[in-house]
Motif scaffolding. Structure first.
Motif, mmCIF file in Angstrom:
data_model
loop_
_atom_site.group_PDB
_atom_site.id
_atom_site.type_symbol
_atom_site.label_atom_id
_atom_site.label_comp_id
_atom_site.label_asym_id
_atom_site.label_seq_id
_atom_site.Cartn_x
_atom_site.Cartn_y
_atom_site.Cartn_z
ATOM 1 N N ARG A 163 0.835 -1.208 0.000
ATOM 2 C CA ARG A 163 0.000 0.000 0.000
ATOM 3 C C ARG A 163 0.866 1.253 0.000
ATOM 4 O O ARG A 163 0.566 2.216 -0.725
ATOM 5 C CB ARG A 163 -0.925 -0.004 1.218
ATOM 6 N N GLN A 164 1.930 1.248 0.796
ATOM 7 C CA GLN A 164 2.830 2.402 0.836
ATOM 8 C C GLN A 164 3.459 2.645 -0.522
ATOM 9 O O GLN A 164 3.623 3.797 -0.949
ATOM 10 C CB GLN A 164 3.904 2.186 1.896
ATOM 11 N N TRP A 165 3.810 1.564 -1.232
ATOM 12 C CA TRP A 165 4.396 1.698 -2.574
ATOM 13 C C TRP A 165 3.361 2.222 -3.561
ATOM 14 O O TRP A 165 3.641 3.134 -4.356
ATOM 15 C CB TRP A 165 4.944 0.350 -3.039
ATOM 16 N N LEU A 166 2.139 1.655 -3.492
ATOM 17 C CA LEU A 166 1.086 2.088 -4.410
ATOM 18 C C LEU A 166 0.764 3.567 -4.236
ATOM 19 O O LEU A 166 0.712 4.330 -5.211
ATOM 20 C CB LEU A 166 -0.187 1.258 -4.187
ATOM 21 N N GLU A 167 0.549 3.967 -2.987
ATOM 22 C CA GLU A 167 0.089 5.320 -2.708
ATOM 23 C C GLU A 167 1.237 6.328 -2.574
ATOM 24 O O GLU A 167 1.053 7.509 -2.859
ATOM 25 C CB GLU A 167 -0.757 5.324 -1.433
ATOM 26 N N VAL A 210 -7.934 -0.230 -1.973
ATOM 27 C CA VAL A 210 -8.991 -0.467 -0.988
ATOM 28 C C VAL A 210 -8.601 -1.648 -0.100
ATOM 29 O O VAL A 210 -7.917 -2.585 -0.542
ATOM 30 C CB VAL A 210 -10.340 -0.763 -1.670
ATOM 31 N N PRO A 211 -8.990 -1.629 1.181
ATOM 32 C CA PRO A 211 -8.699 -2.766 2.069
ATOM 33 C C PRO A 211 -9.571 -3.967 1.739
ATOM 34 O O PRO A 211 -10.759 -3.818 1.452
ATOM 35 C CB PRO A 211 -9.017 -2.206 3.463
ATOM 36 N N ARG A 212 -8.957 -5.152 1.738
ATOM 37 C CA ARG A 212 -9.742 -6.374 1.578
ATOM 38 C C ARG A 212 -10.487 -6.661 2.875
ATOM 39 O O ARG A 212 -10.058 -6.275 3.958
ATOM 40 C CB ARG A 212 -8.840 -7.549 1.194
ATOM 41 N N GLN A 213 -11.591 -7.383 2.757
ATOM 42 C CA GLN A 213 -12.454 -7.650 3.894
ATOM 43 C C GLN A 213 -12.485 -9.139 4.213
ATOM 44 O O GLN A 213 -12.285 -9.984 3.329
ATOM 45 C CB GLN A 213 -13.874 -7.158 3.609
ATOM 46 N N LYS A 214 -12.726 -9.448 5.482
ATOM 47 C CA LYS A 214 -12.865 -10.841 5.890
ATOM 48 C C LYS A 214 -14.064 -11.480 5.188
ATOM 49 O O LYS A 214 -15.128 -10.881 5.084
ATOM 50 C CB LYS A 214 -13.076 -10.935 7.405
#
Length: 208
Positions: A80-84, A98-102
């Protein structure tokens, strides 16, 4: 008096990338493949424009990259740090992560079909995570930029047949959708697009 013909209009290309589909497909073709993301946008925009008319120039409008990450995974947080923090800052690149969900339902035993929510050995949650919202964001952006006259050629990089309706709708409105595919994957989507380019054949040109 000689009347000069107006110059041909440029093919304005906008790229929409399903990050995980793109990444996993590259690794399937060549394990541990390292793409040079500074080359991908302009290279693929040129290849998409060639599908429409190789004799006319083009402009690279933007490349939109859509990814997901597991908030509980240290490795995914680095992604995420690399993407953003890096990719999103490259010229013409826009990242949506976006965060993945359980998963709501745990896995089932293939023999008795009983659901197993926790590991019998360590007690860990076995539901895993799933990607939610990425496809919706891609479709929404394809529509909103099209209605704003933000492009005339779309390069869609995904193998998901769920994108068939948006590809068909855009083409009704005069926008040519080019499918970026790996070999024969995603043929259902390719059949509904105006054209296609084989990304696997282009990998040597954007290898880091």
């Amino acid at each position: 008096m000689t009347t000069l013909a107006p110059p041909p209009s440029l093919h304005r290309v906008r790229i929409f990338v399903d990050f995980w589909n793109f990444t996993l497909s590259m690794n399937a073709k060549k394990p541990k493949f390292q793409p040079d993301w500074t080359k991908i946008g302009r290279l693929l925009a040129a290849k998409a424009a060639e599908q429409v008319d190789p004799s006319t120039g083009h402009s690279f409008e933007a490349m939109h990259v859509y990814g997901s990450f597991d908030p509980a995974s240290p490795a995914d947080l680095k992604l995420r740090q690399w993407l953003e923090g890096w990719l999103d800052k490259q010229p013409g690149v826009h990242v949506s992560s976006v965060p993945r969900q359980k998963k709501k339902s745990p896995p089932k035993c293939p023999s008795c079909h009983a659901e197993t929510a926790t590991c019998s050995a360590c007690g860990s949650d076995m539901r895993g995570t799933e990607e939610k919202g990425v496809d919706t964001r891609i479709v929404t952006d394809m529509m909103s930029h099209a209605w704003a006259d933000g492009y005339k050629v779309a390069l869609l990089i995904s193998a998901d047949r769920d994108f068939i309706p948006i590809a068909e709708e855009l083409q009704k409105r005069g926008i040519k959708v080019i499918h970026g595919q790996f070999g024969s994957t995603g043929m259902d989507l390719s059949k509904k697009c105006w054209g296609r380019i084989d990304l696997a054949a282009l990998m040597p040109q954007f290898e880091r």
